[in-house]
Design a protein around this motif. Structure first.
Motif, PDB file in Angstrom:
ATOM      1  N   PHE A   3       0.826  -1.197   0.000  1.00 55.80           N
ATOM      2  CA  PHE A   3       0.000   0.000   0.000  1.00 55.80           C
ATOM      3  C   PHE A   3       0.864   1.251   0.000  1.00 55.80           C
ATOM      4  CE2 PHE A   3       0.807  -0.889   4.431  1.00 55.80           C
ATOM      5  CZ  PHE A   3       0.828   0.334   5.088  1.00 55.80           C
ATOM      6  N   SER A   4       0.300   2.301  -0.597  1.00 58.25           N
ATOM      7  CA  SER A   4       1.006   3.579  -0.748  1.00 58.25           C
ATOM      8  C   SER A   4       0.239   4.666   0.002  1.00 58.25           C
ATOM      9  CB  SER A   4       1.100   3.968  -2.230  1.00 58.25           C
ATOM     10  OG  SER A   4       1.742   2.951  -2.977  1.00 58.25           O
ATOM     11  N   PRO A  30       3.885   2.021   5.468  1.00 56.91           N
ATOM     12  CA  PRO A  30       3.598   2.059   4.023  1.00 56.91           C
ATOM     13  C   PRO A  30       4.781   1.604   3.182  1.00 56.91           C
ATOM     14  CG  PRO A  30       2.906   4.104   5.096  1.00 56.91           C
ATOM     15  CD  PRO A  30       3.705   3.338   6.109  1.00 56.91           C
ATOM     16  N   ASP A  31       4.467   0.949   2.064  1.00 53.75           N
ATOM     17  CA  ASP A  31       5.521   0.532   1.137  1.00 53.75           C
ATOM     18  C   ASP A  31       6.105   1.730   0.395  1.00 53.75           C
ATOM     19  OD1 ASP A  31       5.484  -2.567   1.184  1.00 53.75           O
ATOM     20  OD2 ASP A  31       3.369  -2.002   1.088  1.00 53.75           O
ATOM     21  N   GLU A  32       5.322   2.792   0.295  1.00 52.74           N
ATOM     22  CA  GLU A  32       5.848   4.041  -0.238  1.00 52.74           C
ATOM     23  C   GLU A  32       5.015   5.205   0.300  1.00 52.74           C
ATOM     24  OE1 GLU A  32       5.684   4.575  -4.464  1.00 52.74           O
ATOM     25  OE2 GLU A  32       3.583   3.971  -4.626  1.00 52.74           O
ATOM     26  N   ILE A  33       5.691   6.332   0.466  1.00 52.11           N
ATOM     27  CA  ILE A  33       5.035   7.570   0.881  1.00 52.11           C
ATOM     28  C   ILE A  33       5.332   8.613  -0.183  1.00 52.11           C
ATOM     29  CG2 ILE A  33       4.881   9.384   2.623  1.00 52.11           C
ATOM     30  CD1 ILE A  33       5.993   7.352   4.650  1.00 52.11           C
ATOM     31  N   LEU A  56      10.070   7.400   1.406  1.00 51.82           N
ATOM     32  CA  LEU A  56       9.427   8.669   1.047  1.00 51.82           C
ATOM     33  C   LEU A  56       9.985   9.219  -0.261  1.00 51.82           C
ATOM     34  CD1 LEU A  56       8.349  11.527   3.355  1.00 51.82           C
ATOM     35  CD2 LEU A  56       9.660  12.091   1.294  1.00 51.82           C
ATOM     36  N   THR A  57       9.059   9.637  -1.133  1.00 52.52           N
ATOM     37  CA  THR A  57       9.411  10.354  -2.355  1.00 52.52           C
ATOM     38  C   THR A  57       8.707  11.711  -2.316  1.00 52.52           C
ATOM     39  OG1 THR A  57       9.500   8.259  -3.581  1.00 52.52           O
ATOM     40  CG2 THR A  57       9.442  10.291  -4.866  1.00 52.52           C
ATOM     41  N   TYR A  58       9.475  12.756  -2.584  1.00 48.60           N
ATOM     42  CA  TYR A  58       8.958  14.127  -2.455  1.00 48.60           C
ATOM     43  C   TYR A  58       8.887  14.796  -3.821  1.00 48.60           C
ATOM     44  CZ  TYR A  58       9.049  19.138  -1.391  1.00 48.60           C
ATOM     45  OH  TYR A  58       8.789  20.483  -1.359  1.00 48.60           O
TER      46      TYR A  58
END
Length: 226
Positions: A3-4, A30-33, A56-58
């Protein structure tokens, strides 16, 4: 179940860091933020760069992508292909430590399309007291809990225009109650989820976006998590 998490923000660096710190404490992470920042300065970017948040990706987006709906759609476009659930949180939310664990448990039921959460600090429901009177036109009762009706709903009660549906379930006419639910550990099937905290199966989000609408269709079964 992968889940993201998508968080859209605008000029609130301290609030989003507080949220992400509560995400750090989750029993299921989370697997990605994906943070979609519409700010007109780099304060949020600088603060996030000074911290460490796993997965985390911004994105500091251009003006043409600003606005909550546009930012959410931008975030969805960046979600990993193998992610099954897409979660949205307002940037000023603070989570209980088991939020995602309980959320994903609910999605184990394959019939469920979307799940919403409740703001604990704004929850107005109270346990019904056995010997206290609650005029039906002024109070709404559900599962042993009581909430004082809003003025709009009091007027509907007096005029006989009130829906007999549960909160968040839309009637065939007019509008229904948009209250949250009591903090009783139950889940409820609804038609409407509030934006502060909601999650969907990714495949349905993609389908809705491809149809150029984010309206929830009648066939979708959704639940409120309390």
């Amino acid at each position: 179940m992968k889940f993201s998490l998508i968080v859209c923000t605008y000029m609130r660096p301290k609030a989003i860091v507080t949220l992400l710190n509560s995400v750090k404490e989750q029993t299921l992470y989370p697997d990605e933020i994906i943070v979609v920042d519409g700010s007109i300065n780099k304060d949020t970017q600088d603060l996030l760069l000074s911290k460490t948040f796993k997965n985390l990706t911004y994105f500091l987006i251009e003006e043409k992508f600003r606005g909550l709906t546009k930012q959410r759609n931008f975030g969805i476009s960046k979600v990993a292909t193998n992610s099954e659930i897409v979660c949205f949180l307002d940037d000023d939310t603070i989570l209980k430590s088991n939020y995602f664990e309980e959320l994903i448990k609910t999605f184990v039921n394959k019939q469920i399309i979307g799940v919403g959460g409740i703001s604990i600090n704004e929850n107005r429901w109270k346990l019904k007291k056995e010997y206290q009177a609650y005029p039906k036109k002024n109070y709404y009762e559900l599962d042993g809990y009581i909430i004082k009706e809003s003025l709009r709903n009091i007027i509907r009660n007096y005029l006989g225009l009130q829906s007999d549906k549960l909160p968040g379930v839309m009637p065939d006419f007019s509008n229904g109650r948009t209250y949250s639910y009591p903090l009783n550990g139950k889940t409820y099937e609804v038609d409407l989820l509030i934006g502060m905290s909601f999650s969907f199966r990714k495949k349905y989000l993609i389908k809705l976006i491809s149809q150029h609408t984010l309206r929830v269709m009648d066939c979708m079964k959704m639940q409120i998590l309390v």
